[in-house]
Scaffold this motif. Sequence first.
Motif, PDB file in Angstrom:
ATOM      1  N   GLY A 111       0.814  -1.210   0.000  1.00 35.42           N
ATOM      2  CA  GLY A 111       0.000   0.000   0.000  1.00 35.42           C
ATOM      3  C   GLY A 111       0.848   1.260   0.000  1.00 35.42           C
ATOM      4  N   ASN A 112       0.175   2.399   0.174  1.00 38.80           N
ATOM      5  CA  ASN A 112       0.855   3.694   0.095  1.00 38.80           C
ATOM      6  C   ASN A 112       0.855   4.415   1.443  1.00 38.80           C
ATOM      7  OD1 ASN A 112       1.412   3.550  -2.734  1.00 38.80           O
ATOM      8  ND2 ASN A 112      -0.780   3.853  -3.055  1.00 38.80           N
ATOM      9  N   VAL A 113       2.017   4.955   1.790  1.00 43.38           N
ATOM     10  CA  VAL A 113       2.177   5.636   3.077  1.00 43.38           C
ATOM     11  C   VAL A 113       2.457   7.112   2.841  1.00 43.38           C
ATOM     12  CG1 VAL A 113       3.465   5.695   5.233  1.00 43.38           C
ATOM     13  CG2 VAL A 113       3.247   3.548   3.994  1.00 43.38           C
ATOM     14  N   LEU A 114       1.738   7.957   3.588  1.00 48.02           N
ATOM     15  CA  LEU A 114       2.056   9.393   3.599  1.00 48.02           C
ATOM     16  C   LEU A 114       2.982   9.634   4.784  1.00 48.02           C
ATOM     17  CD1 LEU A 114      -1.549  10.772   3.071  1.00 48.02           C
ATOM     18  CD2 LEU A 114       0.284  10.730   1.378  1.00 48.02           C
ATOM     19  N   VAL A 115       4.123  10.245   4.529  1.00 46.34           N
ATOM     20  CA  VAL A 115       5.112  10.421   5.595  1.00 46.34           C
ATOM     21  C   VAL A 115       5.335  11.905   5.871  1.00 46.34           C
ATOM     22  CG1 VAL A 115       7.559  10.174   6.128  1.00 46.34           C
ATOM     23  CG2 VAL A 115       6.292   8.238   5.203  1.00 46.34           C
ATOM     24  N   PHE A 116       5.260  12.284   7.137  1.00 44.06           N
ATOM     25  CA  PHE A 116       5.649  13.638   7.545  1.00 44.06           C
ATOM     26  C   PHE A 116       7.136  13.610   7.879  1.00 44.06           C
ATOM     27  CE2 PHE A 116       1.097  14.135   8.372  1.00 44.06           C
ATOM     28  CZ  PHE A 116       0.888  15.403   7.852  1.00 44.06           C
ATOM     29  N   ASN A 117       7.922  14.438   7.206  1.00 40.82           N
ATOM     30  CA  ASN A 117       9.368  14.413   7.453  1.00 40.82           C
ATOM     31  C   ASN A 117       9.917  15.835   7.549  1.00 40.82           C
ATOM     32  OD1 ASN A 117      11.972  13.508   7.779  1.00 40.82           O
ATOM     33  ND2 ASN A 117      12.322  13.169   5.588  1.00 40.82           N
ATOM     34  N   GLY A 118       9.340  16.633   8.426  1.00 40.32           N
ATOM     35  CA  GLY A 118       9.780  18.029   8.540  1.00 40.32           C
ATOM     36  C   GLY A 118      10.903  18.237   9.536  1.00 40.32           C
ATOM     37  N   PHE A 119      11.215  17.209  10.327  1.00 46.87           N
ATOM     38  CA  PHE A 119      12.175  17.428  11.418  1.00 46.87           C
ATOM     39  C   PHE A 119      13.314  16.423  11.421  1.00 46.87           C
ATOM     40  CE2 PHE A 119       8.274  19.478  12.787  1.00 46.87           C
ATOM     41  CZ  PHE A 119       8.766  20.749  13.005  1.00 46.87           C
ATOM     42  N   TYR A 120      13.826  16.174  10.216  1.00 49.78           N
ATOM     43  CA  TYR A 120      14.927  15.223  10.106  1.00 49.78           C
ATOM     44  C   TYR A 120      16.158  15.745  10.845  1.00 49.78           C
ATOM     45  CZ  TYR A 120      17.644  11.481   7.938  1.00 49.78           C
ATOM     46  OH  TYR A 120      18.399  10.361   7.726  1.00 49.78           O
ATOM     47  N   SER A 121      16.234  17.076  11.061  1.00 49.94           N
ATOM     48  CA  SER A 121      17.400  17.631  11.761  1.00 49.94           C
ATOM     49  C   SER A 121      17.314  17.422  13.271  1.00 49.94           C
ATOM     50  CB  SER A 121      17.546  19.126  11.453  1.00 49.94           C
ATOM     51  OG  SER A 121      16.432  19.830  11.941  1.00 49.94           O
ATOM     52  N   VAL A 122      16.149  16.967  13.758  1.00 53.91           N
ATOM     53  CA  VAL A 122      16.043  16.631  15.175  1.00 53.91           C
ATOM     54  C   VAL A 122      16.484  15.168  15.327  1.00 53.91           C
ATOM     55  CG1 VAL A 122      14.467  16.386  17.117  1.00 53.91           C
ATOM     56  CG2 VAL A 122      14.178  18.271  15.517  1.00 53.91           C
ATOM     57  N   PRO A 123      17.525  14.913  16.147  1.00 49.51           N
ATOM     58  CA  PRO A 123      18.148  13.584  16.143  1.00 49.51           C
ATOM     59  C   PRO A 123      17.177  12.411  16.310  1.00 49.51           C
ATOM     60  CG  PRO A 123      19.365  15.083  17.560  1.00 49.51           C
ATOM     61  CD  PRO A 123      18.183  15.837  17.071  1.00 49.51           C
ATOM     62  N   VAL A 124      16.237  12.515  17.267  1.00 50.69           N
ATOM     63  CA  VAL A 124      15.348  11.359  17.478  1.00 50.69           C
ATOM     64  C   VAL A 124      14.468  11.114  16.258  1.00 50.69           C
ATOM     65  CG1 VAL A 124      15.321  11.399  19.979  1.00 50.69           C
ATOM     66  CG2 VAL A 124      13.714  12.834  18.732  1.00 50.69           C
ATOM     67  N   CYS A 125      14.090  12.175  15.575  1.00 56.15           N
ATOM     68  CA  CYS A 125      13.260  12.000  14.387  1.00 56.15           C
ATOM     69  C   CYS A 125      14.058  11.313  13.283  1.00 56.15           C
ATOM     70  CB  CYS A 125      12.728  13.346  13.903  1.00 56.15           C
ATOM     71  SG  CYS A 125      11.313  13.877  14.861  1.00 56.15           S
ATOM     72  N   LYS A 126      15.323  11.665  13.189  1.00 53.31           N
ATOM     73  CA  LYS A 126      16.186  11.032  12.185  1.00 53.31           C
ATOM     74  C   LYS A 126      16.245   9.530  12.438  1.00 53.31           C
ATOM     75  CE  LYS A 126      21.032  11.109  10.637  1.00 53.31           C
ATOM     76  NZ  LYS A 126      21.035   9.700  10.370  1.00 53.31           N
ATOM     77  N   ILE A 127      16.466   9.132  13.691  1.00 54.64           N
ATOM     78  CA  ILE A 127      16.579   7.699  14.011  1.00 54.64           C
ATOM     79  C   ILE A 127      15.274   6.979  13.646  1.00 54.64           C
ATOM     80  CG2 ILE A 127      16.850   6.029  15.878  1.00 54.64           C
ATOM     81  CD1 ILE A 127      18.553   8.161  17.334  1.00 54.64           C
ATOM     82  N   ARG A 128      14.152   7.551  14.082  1.00 51.71           N
ATOM     83  CA  ARG A 128      12.870   6.884  13.830  1.00 51.71           C
ATOM     84  C   ARG A 128      12.580   6.787  12.344  1.00 51.71           C
ATOM     85  NH1 ARG A 128      10.030  10.795  18.213  1.00 51.71           N
ATOM     86  NH2 ARG A 128      11.156  10.037  20.037  1.00 51.71           N
ATOM     87  N   TYR A 129      12.889   7.853  11.626  1.00 51.32           N
ATOM     88  CA  TYR A 129      12.638   7.870  10.184  1.00 51.32           C
ATOM     89  C   TYR A 129      13.521   6.829   9.494  1.00 51.32           C
ATOM     90  CZ  TYR A 129      12.491   9.571   5.368  1.00 51.32           C
ATOM     91  OH  TYR A 129      12.355   9.656   4.009  1.00 51.32           O
ATOM     92  N   ASP A 130      14.804   6.827   9.866  1.00 47.72           N
ATOM     93  CA  ASP A 130      15.720   5.865   9.243  1.00 47.72           C
ATOM     94  C   ASP A 130      15.294   4.430   9.531  1.00 47.72           C
ATOM     95  OD1 ASP A 130      17.134   7.953   8.246  1.00 47.72           O
ATOM     96  OD2 ASP A 130      18.781   7.851   9.709  1.00 47.72           O
TER      97      ASP A 130
END
Lengths: 345, 337
Positions: free
Chosen positions: B162-181
């Motif tokens: 299926g298709n996922v919509l991803v919010f990725n506005g805070f990749y510069s915040v370390p915890v968001c980077k880890i979760r996104y990766d």
Amino acid sequence: MTATTMKAAGTDTAQSEKQPRVQNTGKRLGAAAVRLGAIATFALILLYFALFAPGFLSSFNLINVVEQSAILGVLAFGMAVVIIGGGSNVTEGGIDLSIAANMGLCAAVFATVLQAGYPDAVALLAAIACGIAVGTLNAVAVVGLGILPLLASLAVMNIAAGAELTLTQNTVVGAASPLLAFLVSGSFLGISALAWCLILFSAIMLVFIHKTTFGLRLYAVGGHPEAARAAGINVPLHVGFTYLFSGFCAAIASVLAVSRLSASTPGSGEMLLSVLAAALLGTVFSRRLVPTIGGTLLSVLFIGFLANGFQLLNVSSYWVNGVQGALILLVVAVTSFARGPEASR
Amino acid sequence: MSNKQSRSHGILKTAAIALAAACSLQFVLSAAQAQELSLKGKRIGVSIVGTDHYWDLMAFRGIQDEIKALGGEAIALDAGRKDQQQIAQLQTLIAQKPDAIVEVLGNLEVLNPWLAKIREADIPLFTVDTATPHAINNTTSNNYNIGAEIALQMVADMGGKGNVLVFNGFYSVPVCKIRYDQMKYVLSSFPDVKIVEPELRDVIPNTVQAAYSNITDMLTKSPEKGSLNAVWACWDVPQIGATQAAEAAGRQELKTYGIDGSPEVIKMVMDAKSPAAAVAAQQPYEIGKTSVQNVAKFLAGQKVPPFTFVPAVLINKENAAVTGKPFLDAAEKAGVK
């Protein structure tokens, strides 16, 4: 056009009013009381900090505050010039609400150009061009279209903020360059580069506004446009210039901001309240309650010391914004009262 | 057979007793350690980028409460989401020479040069949810786990495609980077799950409203039911807007996933009809407290690991009734609903 005639055109409008002399004297006494009261309050607060806030008077701390005030200072000078040229009537006079958002946009441009691999000089020129372009937009709206500065610059503020979001996608744009490194870590005579920026910029502004014919003309244009026009001054040109200049200040401040944050970050618009506070509070240091460079600098430093003193006293940082807002309200209320019906013309 | 069974029972029993003993010993030990911990006469600087979200506020409170509980004095500084203010506060804080500084969240790119200055000034630096080489200890949730778990839950709910919509506005915040990766890593095993490009950007402030209009726009763009299956965000405030948008558009099949565990979102996951499918709930108050305990240990000369993980819980539709409650109770106790 001699400086004396300029001065005459710019002197207190109260003198040219056809009001009884007694009322004038009363008003002037009131204004003096207001000014002295406000200055005394400033002094008392600083004295309190000096006595009770640990480390407040250490030279390290004092230089820190000057450094922390550099960005606000440059912006406040821009705002002060707009108010000088447009008149200090809060509703109809000169005001540039877009200055903080403009700084955000310039910072984004500066950081983006650096990140694209261009040298400092190119990025700096791009930022200045951007700042002046936004200033031009204000000038066209205010002088060309005759829109109230309050509304014109509010609209331009949104344009600048929108442009910044489009450019950065609301992200942090990192930036590193020799110029930024110098601004962050350079120091001379124990004073950091950023603090020097404020000192030098203040000195230039002081000469520019208070020692040149052009500065005197600006006061004349803001104080009494009709008289200035009658004296042969090109009023629209001068008013338009103030908005361009405030755009230039936004660009200079943006470079300082990027150096301090190692990046362009969203949320520069938040500085508007402090910029307005500094420019408006600065008026109490002048006899005619108009912005001066010295007054603006003092109030910028006062705002810096306020946040600093609160932190040193371990008073919640939540108070700082509230106190700043209250001070603006007080100064605006009190100066309008002191100016009398003239202010709400 | 029965003999064998009873023997194995016996072994189990012994093991259980041993485990219980070990646990209680551990408990006794940690209690004793906790008793020893003190911050008497110590001044601890606390700097947070902003407290407008549940997580931030709870962590900020946890830190201050624990400093007070251990007898120390907190210099608590909330920068109100203004980077410049946080930098000015840190600069003044360095001049104040506190016994330690706890820094919570923020843009690493902006902070790192200043965190380095804290260390240059010989002030012990501890961080919460901010992985930086300059900190003695970073106390946080295991974001590697959280990121993988929530992504796996999402893939499972989608049936692997299926298709996922991803919010990725805070990749510069370390915890968001880890979760996104981690999410991307999980998806690399499921080629039929596709992220819709371009990714969406979550913003601060007006996070909920912006997410609502983003998702509404995407649903309008893909009007066919089932064409969009999931929304992912590295925190749960965009999830609120996304869930509301899916509900308003009558597109319940669009499930939402987020991380943090704000009470509002936990309630949504508990609601069987809500499109909010899962949230990884963290314990921000505990994280704040734990960080301060690390400070106290360090100042008492004890060894402190480079990072401390405080457990998080994956709350999904199946377990929400049980797992969600303690989090809601904790929030209510703290006066946040």
